[in-house]
Design an enzyme around this catalytic site. Structure first.
Site, PDB file in Angstrom:
ATOM      1  CG  MET A 168      -2.141  -1.124   1.361  1.00  0.00           C
ATOM      2  SD  MET A 168      -3.211  -0.972  -0.919  1.00  0.00           S
ATOM      3  CE  MET A 168      -3.785   0.767  -0.532  1.00  0.00           C
ATOM      4  CG  ASP A 175       9.665   0.147   5.002  1.00  0.00           C
ATOM      5  OD1 ASP A 175       8.853   0.205   4.696  1.00  0.00           O
ATOM      6  OD2 ASP A 175      10.604  -0.686   6.010  1.00  0.00           O
ATOM      7  CD  GLU A 216      -5.337  -2.736   8.754  1.00  0.00           C
ATOM      8  OE1 GLU A 216      -6.462  -2.294   8.896  1.00  0.00           O
ATOM      9  OE2 GLU A 216      -4.492  -1.451   8.464  1.00  0.00           O
ATOM     10  CE  LYS A 268      -2.702   0.117   9.616  1.00  0.00           C
ATOM     11  NZ  LYS A 268      -1.754   0.904   9.364  1.00  0.00           N
ATOM     12  CG  HIS A 322      -9.795   1.169   3.311  1.00  0.00           C
ATOM     13  ND1 HIS A 322     -11.095   0.223   3.285  1.00  0.00           N
ATOM     14  CD2 HIS A 322      -8.704   0.627   2.564  1.00  0.00           C
ATOM     15  CE1 HIS A 322     -10.383  -0.719   2.711  1.00  0.00           C
ATOM     16  NE2 HIS A 322      -8.982  -0.720   2.487  1.00  0.00           N
ATOM     17  CG  ASN A 372      -3.006  -2.860  -4.330  1.00  0.00           C
ATOM     18  OD1 ASN A 372      -2.578  -2.282  -4.867  1.00  0.00           O
ATOM     19  ND2 ASN A 372      -2.957  -4.468  -3.974  1.00  0.00           N
TER      20      ASN A 372
END
Length: 288
Positions: free
Chosen positions: A18, A37, A93, A98, A141, A144
């Site tokens: 994503m 990252d 997720e 998160k 949201h 993809n």
């Protein structure tokens, strides 16, 4: 709330499926991106993937031909997000991961910076407990591939401010997206409907009622599903789907939402969909 005047750059945290798609979307729309990252190797792979998605997006007419591509900066340091006008968290997720990431980010960015979590079903107010300014957090949201699917789901948590929602809509407008606002709840709307349908499609296959191909063909031809639920599952990533279903079962108290045996088996074997070359379908030799 006022927009951060120091930069016209967005920061994306997470260079997975994503994160790459959202980054490609922004770059193709002329928006500069700082992609963060924790791994140089992941960032190198992301640069190649984003370049491919940009090529595909141009071929599909997803990006304005007259607009210059935005500039991509990759980094291991979250401090690079300090001057961003908006931050999009797009890591795996997992609610605890998160929450930890959003807590770190909210301590770096200036007040007035829009914080967006890209989640398929974790309640926004649950994540808002970890940030310094809960009013500045909203959910988006993205579907993809993010650079091709025009509609997004915007989730307004109980503490999300009106000007945060306005800032999110402004950003999505720049990205060429249409948006629908929904209230906070486990799974929101799209995941609450789509993920159980995919789960049931996998159960049908496991029971021997129909093949993978037959299930998808029937859903396409009879009910107008664009790709079929099981091909969609491969695109989402079967590990992501299984995680989302587990969270949905836990937060709703409905055990029927728990991932079925076939889905869990594929995840155990590492057959996660398109990203690994095999899921419900075999993509070996098909993926570039």
């Amino acid at each position: 709330m006022t927009a951060n005047p120091r930069s016209d750059t967005i920061a994306v945290f997470g260079a997975g499926v994503m994160g790459c798609g959202i980054t490609a979307l922004a770059l193709g729309r002329g928006v500069d991106v700082v992609l963060v990252d924790v791994s140089d190797e992941v960032l190198r792979a992301a640069e190649a993937e984003i370049a491919q998605q940009l090529r595909h997006g141009r071929f599909m007419g997803a990006f304005p031909g007259s607009r210059a591509t935005g500039t991509l900066t990759t980094t291991l340091s979250g401090e690079a997000a300090a001057d961003a006008t908006a931050v999009i968290e797009a890591i795996t997720e997992d609610s605890s991961l998160k929450a930890r990431m959003l807590a770190e980010v909210s301590g770096v960015v200036a007040p007035g910076t829009t914080l967006i979590t890209n989640t398929s079903g974790i309640p926004i107010d649950e994540l808002a407990k970890s940030v310094r300014r809960p009013a500045e957090l909203a959910g988006v949201h993205f579907m993809n591939p993010a650079y091709l699917i025009e509609m997004v789901e915007v989730i307004r948590g109980p503490r999300t401010a009106e000007d945060t929602v306005a800032a999110v809509f402004s950003l999505l407008g720049r990205l060429g997206k249409k948006a629908v606002v929904v209230h906070d709840a486990p799974g929101f709307v799209t995941s609450r409907l789509l993920h159980p349908m995919i789960n049931e499609a996998a159960r049908i296959v496991a029971e021997g009622t129909a093949s993978v191909e037959s299930v998808d063909r029937l859903m396409q031809g009879c009910l107008g599903h664009p790709t079929g639920p099981l091909r969609t599952a491969d695109l989402i990533g079967l590990d992501n789907l299984a995680d989302a279903l587990r969270l949905l079962a836990e937060r709703t108290g409905n055990p029927a939402f728990a991932p079925c045996d076939l889905l869990r088996e594929k995840v155990r074997h590492g057959d996660l969909g398109r990203k690994t070359g095999r899921g419900f379908y075999d993509y070996e030799g098909v993926l570039s």
